[in-house]
Design an enzyme around this catalytic site. Structure first.
Site, PDB file in Angstrom:
ATOM      1  CG  LEU A 119      -2.045  -1.020   1.308  1.00 51.67           C
ATOM      2  CD1 LEU A 119      -2.837  -0.804   2.585  1.00 51.67           C
ATOM      3  CD2 LEU A 119      -2.961  -0.935   0.102  1.00 51.67           C
TER       4      LEU A 119
ATOM      5  CB  CYS B 282      -2.627  -0.724  -7.858  1.00 51.96           C
ATOM      6  SG  CYS B 282      -2.618  -2.493  -8.182  1.00 51.96           S
TER       7      CYS B 282
END
Length: 455
Positions: free
Chosen positions: A204, A259
């Site tokens: 992340l 993403c």
């Protein structure tokens, strides 16, 4: 999985999916029909398929036979309920974990490959542990996190020559088993080991930092346009600083793909969950600036064309979120095309890899020339606005007031601007949102030119 099979011919790799049509495409003799377009993928699949790379819908059989199972399912942003618009929807991760728990035999190493919020492994472990001891007492599990750091368009190279391979876990034997697999082609010093939570959060964080650079340079691009500076010269100047480096300093219409936005929004949700409101707001601004950049460029097109595009034809070159992929998820072109259609523009869209059916899904409307009844209904909502497909940049430009470059496909670098300008209505415009076209040649052909970040 194709690269693992290619690099480890002694390992049997089976890719499973419930979608029969997709599995059939992976097994098709015509490698040009693979479900995913990625440069070099067809070559890798050809070398390994039917040797040690297999594609099947027999999920339970494949799980039962496996020593190691990679969970590689989609984790989109939740659309409803708690955390809607930010948190990851983990329903398919849970469903996959439950299926592994039911079908596995003996000891199975379960590897998280999907991009997941930190602490997801805890839920996976809980589901798997509930199944341990069943089936004659021989069922046990280890859980690892092994996120992928690759970019569409260069994925094969990124996998074959990775900057690092990250393995997070608590079971040393399981970590070593996965590391041994990668050692077949990855130097040992590039195989990093962490605890499982650090591994999950690293993916992340990497995407958030990369997206942050895109939003940062696009903010500076807008300032360059206002002040007469050139963002490419600014990027070159700061990119030579070893503390900054040159990558991800290309101004454009903003980031897209599956993403970046999803992962940042998930990071925002996690920060708020843990009471870190200031951190959450910081990362939220990265996404907000990205959206602003797309709306800004669309509005700039309208302003340059005398304040209206109603009934005007605009050629749109590129719809994929980046070159060398057919992926349109969160593509900047989607938001920009919708804005222009809402303003009444008729868009002629061309992309070498994106199918018309995909553009239809992304824009939420069929092309104007496909269904007269649908086009008539659409005009009731959007006036003259709509879109249709073009087969080439020249066809997209024919009769157009402007052409917009929204994807940096290589052949857009060498377009014949004399030919394109001659086919357009005057005065004609080139809006180069990727700064890839020969602006001097377009100006010499009599076109007005706007390039992102150029004052």
């Amino acid at each position: 999985m194709a690269v693992i099979a290619d690099q480890c011919p002694h390992i049997q790799v089976t890719v499973v999916d419930l979608n029969e049509e997709r599995i059939s495409a992976w097994n098709h003799n015509d490698l040009s029909r693979l479900p995913v377009y990625e440069p070099g993928l067809d070559v890798v699949v050809k070398r390994s398929r039917d040797r040690n790379l297999h594609f099947t819908t027999e999920v339970d059989e494949a799980i039962a036979a496996a020593d190691m199972v990679f969970l590689s399912v989609n984790t989109p942003t939740k659309q409803r309920g708690v955390g809607a618009g930010q948190a990851s929807d983990l329903r398919w991760v849970e469903a996959s974990a439950r299926q592994v728990a039911a079908a596995a035999r003996g000891h199975t190493i379960v590897v998280e490959k999907s991009t997941l919020p930190v602490r997801t492994a805890e839920a996976v472990k809980t589901i798997l542990q509930a199944a341990e001891g069943s089936g004659g007492g021989s069922k046990t599990f280890s859980v690892l996190s092994n996120p992928e750091f690759l970019a569409e368009g260069t994925a094969i190279r990124d996998l074959e020559q990775p900057d690092r391979v990250l393995i997070g876990g608590e079971d040393p034997a399981a970590i070593e088993a996965l590391a041994q697999l990668y050692r077949a082609w990855v130097p040992e010093e590039r195989i990093l080991r962490t605890n499982i939570w650090s591994s999950e959060l690293s993916k992340l964080t990497a995407n958030a930092f990369l997206a942050q650079r895109v939003s940062s340079i696009n903010g500076i691009a807008a300032l360059c346009e206002a002040t007469g500076a050139d963002v490419r010269e600014v990027a070159r100047a700061i990119g030579t600083d070893s503390r900054i480096g040159p990558k991800f300093l290309q101004a454009g219409p903003g980031f897209g793909g599956s993403c970046f936005q999803k992962d940042i929004l998930n990071l925002v949700y996690l920060c708020r969950h843990y009471g870190l409101e200031e951190v959450a707001r910081y990362w939220e601004l990265v996404v907000g600036l990205n959206t602003w950049q797309q709306h800004r460029i669309a509005q700039l097109v309208v302003n340059k064309l005398f304040g209206t595009v109603s009934g005007k034809r605009l050629g749109v070159l590129g719809f994929a979120f980046k070159a060398d992929t057919n992926d349109t998820r969160e593509a900047p072109a989607i938001r920009m095309c919708r804005d222009l259609i809402e303003e009444g523009a008729q868009l002629a869209i061309v992309d070498p890899k994106v199918e018309q059916s995909q553009i239809t899904r992304d824009l939420g409307c069929a092309p104007l020339d496909s269904d007269p009844a649908a086009a008539s209904s659409y005009r009731l909502l959007y006036g003259d606005g709509g879109w249709f497909s073009a087969l080439s940049p020249l066809e997209a430009a024919r009769g157009a007031d402007a052409v917009l470059i929204l994807t940096e496909w290589e052949h857009y670098h060498q377009l014949d601007w004399n030919e394109i300008a001659a086919a357009m209505r005057r005065p004609s415009w080139l809006f180069d949102a990727r700064a890839v076209a020969d602006g001097s040649a377009a100006r010499a052909a009599g076109m007005n030119v706007w390039r992102v970040g150029e004052g």
